[in-house]
Scaffold this motif. Sequence first.
Motif, PDB file in Angstrom:
ATOM      1  N   VAL A   1       0.827  -1.219   0.039  1.00 40.52           N
ATOM      2  CA  VAL A   1      -0.060   0.137   0.038  1.00 40.52           C
ATOM      3  C   VAL A   1       0.799   1.340  -0.014  1.00 40.52           C
ATOM      4  N   CYS A   2       2.065   1.396   0.836  1.00 39.81           N
ATOM      5  CA  CYS A   2       2.652   2.409   0.748  1.00 39.81           C
ATOM      6  C   CYS A   2       3.214   2.728  -0.477  1.00 39.81           C
ATOM      7  N   VAL A   3       4.008   1.813  -1.273  1.00 38.84           N
ATOM      8  CA  VAL A   3       4.352   2.219  -2.514  1.00 38.84           C
ATOM      9  C   VAL A   3       3.541   2.532  -3.558  1.00 38.84           C
ATOM     10  N   LEU A   4       2.307   1.743  -3.580  1.00 44.22           N
ATOM     11  CA  LEU A   4       1.224   1.983  -4.610  1.00 44.22           C
ATOM     12  C   LEU A   4       0.523   3.373  -4.234  1.00 44.22           C
ATOM     13  N   MET A   5       0.641   3.857  -3.104  1.00 45.60           N
ATOM     14  CA  MET A   5       0.184   5.299  -2.878  1.00 45.60           C
ATOM     15  C   MET A   5       1.057   6.321  -3.460  1.00 45.60           C
ATOM     16  N   LEU A   6       2.111   5.941  -3.959  1.00 42.46           N
ATOM     17  CA  LEU A   6       3.053   6.732  -4.724  1.00 42.46           C
ATOM     18  C   LEU A   6       2.968   6.598  -6.261  1.00 42.46           C
ATOM     19  N   GLY A   7       2.247   5.589  -6.617  1.00 43.28           N
ATOM     20  CA  GLY A   7       2.226   5.170  -7.939  1.00 43.28           C
ATOM     21  C   GLY A   7       3.398   4.272  -8.348  1.00 43.28           C
ATOM     22  N   GLU A   8       3.843   3.640  -7.416  1.00 46.72           N
ATOM     23  CA  GLU A   8       5.045   2.896  -7.595  1.00 46.72           C
ATOM     24  C   GLU A   8       4.627   1.447  -7.514  1.00 46.72           C
ATOM     25  N   ILE A   9       5.693   0.366  -7.636  1.00 48.32           N
ATOM     26  CA  ILE A   9       5.464  -0.912  -7.334  1.00 48.32           C
ATOM     27  C   ILE A   9       6.710  -1.925  -6.665  1.00 48.32           C
ATOM     28  N   ASP A  10       6.644  -2.595  -5.965  1.00 49.97           N
ATOM     29  CA  ASP A  10       7.586  -3.437  -5.451  1.00 49.97           C
ATOM     30  C   ASP A  10       7.217  -4.893  -5.896  1.00 49.97           C
ATOM     31  N   LEU A  11       8.060  -5.293  -6.965  1.00 47.34           N
ATOM     32  CA  LEU A  11       7.757  -6.827  -7.243  1.00 47.34           C
ATOM     33  C   LEU A  11       8.725  -7.768  -6.435  1.00 47.34           C
ATOM     34  N   SER A  12       9.422  -7.346  -5.513  1.00 50.51           N
ATOM     35  CA  SER A  12      10.360  -8.485  -4.901  1.00 50.51           C
ATOM     36  C   SER A  12      10.039  -8.631  -3.309  1.00 50.51           C
ATOM     37  N   VAL A  13       8.769  -8.231  -3.211  1.00 50.55           N
ATOM     38  CA  VAL A  13       8.331  -8.165  -1.709  1.00 50.55           C
ATOM     39  C   VAL A  13       8.010 -10.069  -1.107  1.00 50.55           C
ATOM     40  N   GLY A  14       7.720 -10.705  -2.246  1.00 48.93           N
ATOM     41  CA  GLY A  14       7.537 -12.225  -2.108  1.00 48.93           C
ATOM     42  C   GLY A  14       9.118 -12.726  -1.824  1.00 48.93           C
ATOM     43  N   SER A  15      10.002 -12.186  -2.635  1.00 45.35           N
ATOM     44  CA  SER A  15      11.619 -12.746  -2.212  1.00 45.35           C
ATOM     45  C   SER A  15      12.128 -12.397  -1.030  1.00 45.35           C
TER      46      SER A  15
ATOM     47  N   TYR B   1      16.252   0.491  -3.222  1.00 44.06           N
ATOM     48  CA  TYR B   1      15.374   0.942  -4.334  1.00 44.06           C
ATOM     49  C   TYR B   1      14.918   2.344  -4.267  1.00 44.06           C
ATOM     50  N   ALA B   2      14.893   2.967  -3.271  1.00 45.02           N
ATOM     51  CA  ALA B   2      14.548   4.297  -3.207  1.00 45.02           C
ATOM     52  C   ALA B   2      15.425   5.222  -3.850  1.00 45.02           C
ATOM     53  N   LEU B   3      16.711   4.849  -3.622  1.00 46.55           N
ATOM     54  CA  LEU B   3      17.895   5.738  -4.078  1.00 46.55           C
ATOM     55  C   LEU B   3      18.011   5.511  -5.289  1.00 46.55           C
ATOM     56  N   LEU B   4      17.808   4.216  -5.949  1.00 43.78           N
ATOM     57  CA  LEU B   4      17.844   3.968  -7.306  1.00 43.78           C
ATOM     58  C   LEU B   4      16.591   5.015  -8.066  1.00 43.78           C
ATOM     59  N   ARG B   5      15.415   4.956  -7.606  1.00 47.58           N
ATOM     60  CA  ARG B   5      14.661   5.700  -8.036  1.00 47.58           C
ATOM     61  C   ARG B   5      14.610   7.141  -7.987  1.00 47.58           C
ATOM     62  N   THR B   6      15.148   7.573  -6.996  1.00 48.64           N
ATOM     63  CA  THR B   6      15.250   9.329  -6.814  1.00 48.64           C
ATOM     64  C   THR B   6      16.496   9.716  -7.397  1.00 48.64           C
ATOM     65  N   HIS B   7      17.656   9.057  -7.521  1.00 44.78           N
ATOM     66  CA  HIS B   7      18.975   9.606  -7.814  1.00 44.78           C
ATOM     67  C   HIS B   7      19.305   9.162  -9.224  1.00 44.78           C
ATOM     68  N   LEU B   8      18.973   7.950  -9.772  1.00 41.64           N
ATOM     69  CA  LEU B   8      19.343   7.480 -11.153  1.00 41.64           C
ATOM     70  C   LEU B   8      18.014   7.529 -11.880  1.00 41.64           C
ATOM     71  N   GLY B   9      16.871   7.728 -11.411  1.00 40.74           N
ATOM     72  CA  GLY B   9      15.687   7.744 -12.314  1.00 40.74           C
ATOM     73  C   GLY B   9      15.364   6.288 -12.605  1.00 40.74           C
ATOM     74  N   MET B  10      15.860   5.316 -12.138  1.00 41.33           N
ATOM     75  CA  MET B  10      15.228   3.601 -12.367  1.00 41.33           C
ATOM     76  C   MET B  10      13.894   3.503 -12.065  1.00 41.33           C
ATOM     77  N   PRO B  11      13.118   3.245 -12.976  1.00 44.31           N
ATOM     78  CA  PRO B  11      11.783   2.751 -12.549  1.00 44.31           C
ATOM     79  C   PRO B  11      11.515   1.830 -11.595  1.00 44.31           C
TER      80      PRO B  11
ATOM     81  N   VAL C   1      11.620  -1.838 -12.623  1.00 45.97           N
ATOM     82  CA  VAL C   1      12.908  -2.716 -13.259  1.00 45.97           C
ATOM     83  C   VAL C   1      13.822  -2.944 -11.954  1.00 45.97           C
ATOM     84  N   SER C   2      13.776  -1.833 -10.942  1.00 46.52           N
ATOM     85  CA  SER C   2      14.664  -2.189  -9.748  1.00 46.52           C
ATOM     86  C   SER C   2      14.327  -3.165  -8.938  1.00 46.52           C
ATOM     87  N   THR C   3      13.017  -3.427  -8.794  1.00 50.92           N
ATOM     88  CA  THR C   3      12.465  -4.415  -7.778  1.00 50.92           C
ATOM     89  C   THR C   3      12.589  -5.479  -8.693  1.00 50.92           C
TER      90      THR C   3
END
Length: 411
Positions: free
Chosen positions: A83-97, A135-145, A148-150
């Motif tokens: 819910v936290c990341v979806l509220m930002l319009g983002e996604i985390d595909l690695s939560v299961g792992s 993940y956050a640093l990759l998103r905010t500093h490198l612009g990585m979606p 992809v990062s997750t």
Amino acid sequence: MTERPTLDRSDTRVTHAEGIGGQVSAFIDRVKAGDLGSLPVIVGLVIIWTIFTLINPIFLSSNNLVNMLFDCSTTGVIALGIVCVLMLGEIDLSVGSMSGVASALIGVLWVNGAFPLPAAVITTIVLGGAIGTIYALLRTHLGMPSFVSTLAGLLALLGFQLWLLGNTGSINLPYGSWIVNFGQLMVMPDWLSHALALVPAVVMLWAGMRTMERRRAANLHAGSVGGLIVKVAALVVGLQVVVWYLNLGRGVPWMFGVFVALVVIMNYAFTRTKWGRSMMAVGGNAEAARRAGINVRRIYLSAFALCSMFAAFGGVLSAARLATASQQAGTGDVNLNAIAAAVIGGTSLFGGRGSAWSALLGIIVIQSIANGLTLLNLSSSLRYMITGGVLAIAVIVDSLARQSRVSHGRA
């Protein structure tokens, strides 16, 4: 010449909300404006429960519902982080792992490494926070979606999980240990569960009265005290009946109580804190939020860190529930169920709108489907198809509601 006072639409709706009839009218107005809230998921849940109960009456037996609440808790905690990341319009595909790695760490550190259990749990949660920070640093500093990062994180964490478990592939947790009893057996005393069921009503009454006092002090319409009392009374009766019915079986699981407590804490954070309002603002329009003085990078950092920390804690609960840490932990449909629960519960994929309660409602829907089909001895393939269909319907409803809110705002 004096100016005529103006009254916007929201004030109009509040003015008419007198008594039960006014409350119903205001609710209909919100639905027409696209503010559906939890209505779709509640209607869907009623339909699902009705169908399964008609086919197999055991579905709504108290003991079966207790088992379902145990199962809801593990993936539900992970969904709360989503819910936290979806509220930002983002996604985390690695939560299961991430949950699988946490499960493996509990086995390696506590069972094999003789670490104290609290230290092992804290280590896994700290690791989750560190992964989310990356993940956050990759998103905010490198612009990585984040997609992809997750996704890269999913693969890396899966490999790390396999390396941790080694050739054995699994580590059994000691039966009779506190954590296994917590995940499989421990339930609240009847008196305590009834007492805790009163807490939400007390909080609702206290918050409602405070809101009325503030609005009266500002010379605004404060609503009806009678309407508030009706809501509180309905909540008390509903929760007490549910607790009474669960206590006819084994009782309310402590694990589910912990999950609900986390939902309540996050709901307060989302709705009553500056951080929560900033989350909504960044999810709605990150550039506008930045121009308004919000530290967007810090918001992204906190959201991704919380998401991975909840995933790690969910992995700990999963290990307790299964009494083992294995290579299969966190794989399969864990990612699907966690993300689907958040979306089905009402959190928007488009960002800017969500609720901690969506994780609770969504996971109950998903576990109801899984539990009902298991009782009918049907294959898991049907469960995947039904869950996928429910997810698609939830996204369609969210999209239509979003369009309705936009068109209503232009009217």
